[in-house]
Design a protein around this motif. Structure first.
Motif, PDB file in Angstrom:
ATOM      1  N   ARG A  12       1.789   7.383  10.104  1.00 56.48           N
ATOM      2  CA  ARG A  12       2.455   8.507  10.490  1.00 56.48           C
ATOM      3  C   ARG A  12       2.490   8.719  11.921  1.00 56.48           C
ATOM      4  N   ALA A  13       1.458   8.438  12.439  1.00 56.65           N
ATOM      5  CA  ALA A  13       1.366   8.618  13.993  1.00 56.65           C
ATOM      6  C   ALA A  13       2.211   7.660  14.753  1.00 56.65           C
ATOM      7  N   ARG A  14       2.241   6.326  14.158  1.00 55.40           N
ATOM      8  CA  ARG A  14       3.147   5.199  14.799  1.00 55.40           C
ATOM      9  C   ARG A  14       4.441   5.672  14.589  1.00 55.40           C
ATOM     10  N   LEU A  15       4.907   6.171  13.429  1.00 52.59           N
ATOM     11  CA  LEU A  15       6.183   6.372  13.052  1.00 52.59           C
ATOM     12  C   LEU A  15       6.800   7.296  13.835  1.00 52.59           C
ATOM     13  N   LEU A  16       6.116   8.586  14.410  1.00 53.63           N
ATOM     14  CA  LEU A  16       6.454   9.448  15.200  1.00 53.63           C
ATOM     15  C   LEU A  16       6.767   9.099  16.654  1.00 53.63           C
ATOM     16  N   THR A  17       5.939   7.881  17.047  1.00 53.48           N
ATOM     17  CA  THR A  17       6.333   7.314  18.108  1.00 53.48           C
ATOM     18  C   THR A  17       7.739   6.312  18.072  1.00 53.48           C
ATOM     19  N   LEU A  18       7.694   5.597  17.189  1.00 53.97           N
ATOM     20  CA  LEU A  18       8.937   4.645  16.887  1.00 53.97           C
ATOM     21  C   LEU A  18      10.163   5.534  16.722  1.00 53.97           C
ATOM     22  N   ALA A  19      10.108   6.657  15.871  1.00 52.62           N
ATOM     23  CA  ALA A  19      11.339   7.338  15.264  1.00 52.62           C
ATOM     24  C   ALA A  19      11.882   7.980  16.730  1.00 52.62           C
ATOM     25  N   GLY A  20      11.207   8.329  17.635  1.00 49.27           N
ATOM     26  CA  GLY A  20      11.908   8.872  18.982  1.00 49.27           C
ATOM     27  C   GLY A  20      12.792  10.343  18.719  1.00 49.27           C
ATOM     28  N   SER A  21      13.857  10.212  18.858  1.00 48.71           N
ATOM     29  CA  SER A  21      14.896  11.249  19.059  1.00 48.71           C
ATOM     30  C   SER A  21      15.154  11.536  17.505  1.00 48.71           C
ATOM     31  N   ARG A  22      14.994  10.469  16.513  1.00 52.02           N
ATOM     32  CA  ARG A  22      15.683  10.672  15.375  1.00 52.02           C
ATOM     33  C   ARG A  22      14.610  11.646  14.496  1.00 52.02           C
ATOM     34  N   MET A  23      13.383  12.058  15.287  1.00 57.98           N
ATOM     35  CA  MET A  23      12.339  12.835  14.473  1.00 57.98           C
ATOM     36  C   MET A  23      12.666  14.334  15.261  1.00 57.98           C
ATOM     37  N   ASN A  24      12.536  15.219  14.375  1.00 59.51           N
ATOM     38  CA  ASN A  24      12.711  16.671  14.838  1.00 59.51           C
ATOM     39  C   ASN A  24      11.079  17.354  15.010  1.00 59.51           C
ATOM     40  N   LYS A  25      11.240  18.446  15.693  1.00 56.94           N
ATOM     41  CA  LYS A  25       9.762  18.922  16.157  1.00 56.94           C
ATOM     42  C   LYS A  25       9.011  19.404  14.978  1.00 56.94           C
ATOM     43  N   VAL A  45       0.777  -1.350   0.096  1.00 59.33           N
ATOM     44  CA  VAL A  45      -0.167  -0.072   0.057  1.00 59.33           C
ATOM     45  C   VAL A  45       0.814   1.348  -0.107  1.00 59.33           C
ATOM     46  N   ILE A  46       1.856   1.215   0.728  1.00 54.93           N
ATOM     47  CA  ILE A  46       2.900   2.557   0.973  1.00 54.93           C
ATOM     48  C   ILE A  46       3.878   2.227  -0.193  1.00 54.93           C
ATOM     49  N   GLN A  47       3.821   3.249  -0.932  1.00 57.23           N
ATOM     50  CA  GLN A  47       5.319   3.703  -1.856  1.00 57.23           C
ATOM     51  C   GLN A  47       5.816   4.905  -1.682  1.00 57.23           C
ATOM     52  N   LEU A  48       7.025   5.163  -1.518  1.00 51.93           N
ATOM     53  CA  LEU A  48       7.654   6.338  -1.421  1.00 51.93           C
ATOM     54  C   LEU A  48       8.203   6.814  -2.806  1.00 51.93           C
ATOM     55  N   ASP A  49       7.961   8.179  -3.015  1.00 50.15           N
ATOM     56  CA  ASP A  49       8.705   8.744  -4.126  1.00 50.15           C
ATOM     57  C   ASP A  49      10.241   9.017  -3.698  1.00 50.15           C
ATOM     58  N   GLU A  50      11.056   8.751  -4.540  1.00 50.41           N
ATOM     59  CA  GLU A  50      12.271   8.875  -3.999  1.00 50.41           C
ATOM     60  C   GLU A  50      12.855  10.525  -3.942  1.00 50.41           C
ATOM     61  N   ALA A  70       6.137   0.613  11.683  1.00 47.40           N
ATOM     62  CA  ALA A  70       5.105   1.548  11.725  1.00 47.40           C
ATOM     63  C   ALA A  70       3.738   1.075  11.143  1.00 47.40           C
ATOM     64  N   ALA A  71       3.791   0.403  10.068  1.00 52.44           N
ATOM     65  CA  ALA A  71       2.618   0.138   9.250  1.00 52.44           C
ATOM     66  C   ALA A  71       2.070  -1.287   9.759  1.00 52.44           C
ATOM     67  N   ALA A 130       2.633   9.968   1.017  1.00 55.60           N
ATOM     68  CA  ALA A 130       2.613   8.565   0.749  1.00 55.60           C
ATOM     69  C   ALA A 130       2.137   7.757   2.189  1.00 55.60           C
ATOM     70  N   LEU A 131       2.065   8.483   3.349  1.00 54.47           N
ATOM     71  CA  LEU A 131       1.914   7.879   4.614  1.00 54.47           C
ATOM     72  C   LEU A 131       0.392   8.047   4.897  1.00 54.47           C
ATOM     73  N   PRO A 132      -0.202   7.044   5.259  1.00 53.04           N
ATOM     74  CA  PRO A 132      -1.548   7.365   5.986  1.00 53.04           C
ATOM     75  C   PRO A 132      -1.481   7.789   7.296  1.00 53.04           C
ATOM     76  N   ASP A 133      -2.347   8.101   8.009  1.00 55.56           N
ATOM     77  CA  ASP A 133      -2.281   9.014   9.276  1.00 55.56           C
ATOM     78  C   ASP A 133      -2.075   8.163  10.366  1.00 55.56           C
ATOM     79  N   ASP A 134      -2.470   6.905  10.321  1.00 59.26           N
ATOM     80  CA  ASP A 134      -2.244   5.976  11.408  1.00 59.26           C
ATOM     81  C   ASP A 134      -0.649   5.519  11.362  1.00 59.26           C
TER      82      ASP A 134
END
Length: 151
Positions: free
Chosen positions: A62-75, A15-20, A107-108, A56-60
């Motif tokens: 994206r929310a789990r990715l924010l949690t999983l990424a932790g300090s690798r995600m900026n504000k 379902v998820i495909q990222l554009d390079e 996250a998916a 490319a990311l569905p909302d759910d």
């Protein structure tokens, strides 16, 4: 002058495909092995991916990715992955992409809901019996004639 690469899609899930083109790379000098080459060639790859605004990311996910990424995600919602494991720029670039794909795949996955379970009647009886046995053991340690009250 660099030629623009044709947009290729990175398949994360069916379902998820990222554009390079959503990925931004910056190359820096890496520490570690490499001899004199390490001082001259920028081989460490720094990958930036704007997860908060990616179409490319569905909302759910994206929310789990924010949690999983932790300090690798900026504000601002940008995910930052640094790859410096290899001695070549291209291998580090691919390593960063692979790590991003694995993170998005995690996250998916939809987490299973936790089922609240009550202890069984036998487990409750076993716990009470153990408490009673420990209490009786302590009773035998008490000196004779002691009522247990402290003056």
């Amino acid at each position: 002058m660099r030629e623009a690469r044709p947009a290729t899609m990175i398949i994360v899930t069916p379902v998820i495909q990222l554009d390079e083109n959503e990925l931004q790379f910056q190359f820096k000098l890496a520490s570690g092995p490499g001899g004199q080459n390490v001082n001259k060639v920028a081989t460490a790859a720094e990958l930036r991916f704007d997860a908060a605004h990616s179409p490319a990311l569905p909302d759910d996910v994206r929310a789990r990715l924010l949690t999983l990424a932790g300090s690798r995600m900026n504000k601002d919602g940008e995910l930052l992955i640094t790859a410096r494991r290899f001695r070549s720029q291209e291998r580090n670039r691919q390593d960063a992409i692979d790590r991003l794909v694995v993170l998005i795949q995690k996250a998916a996955e939809i987490p299973k809901p936790r089922l609240k379970l009550k202890p069984s009647r036998a487990a409750k009886q076993q716990r009470v019996a153990e408490k009673r046995r420990v209490g009786e053991k302590k009773q035998t340690r008490r000196p004779a004639g002691s009522s247990g009250d402290y003056d």
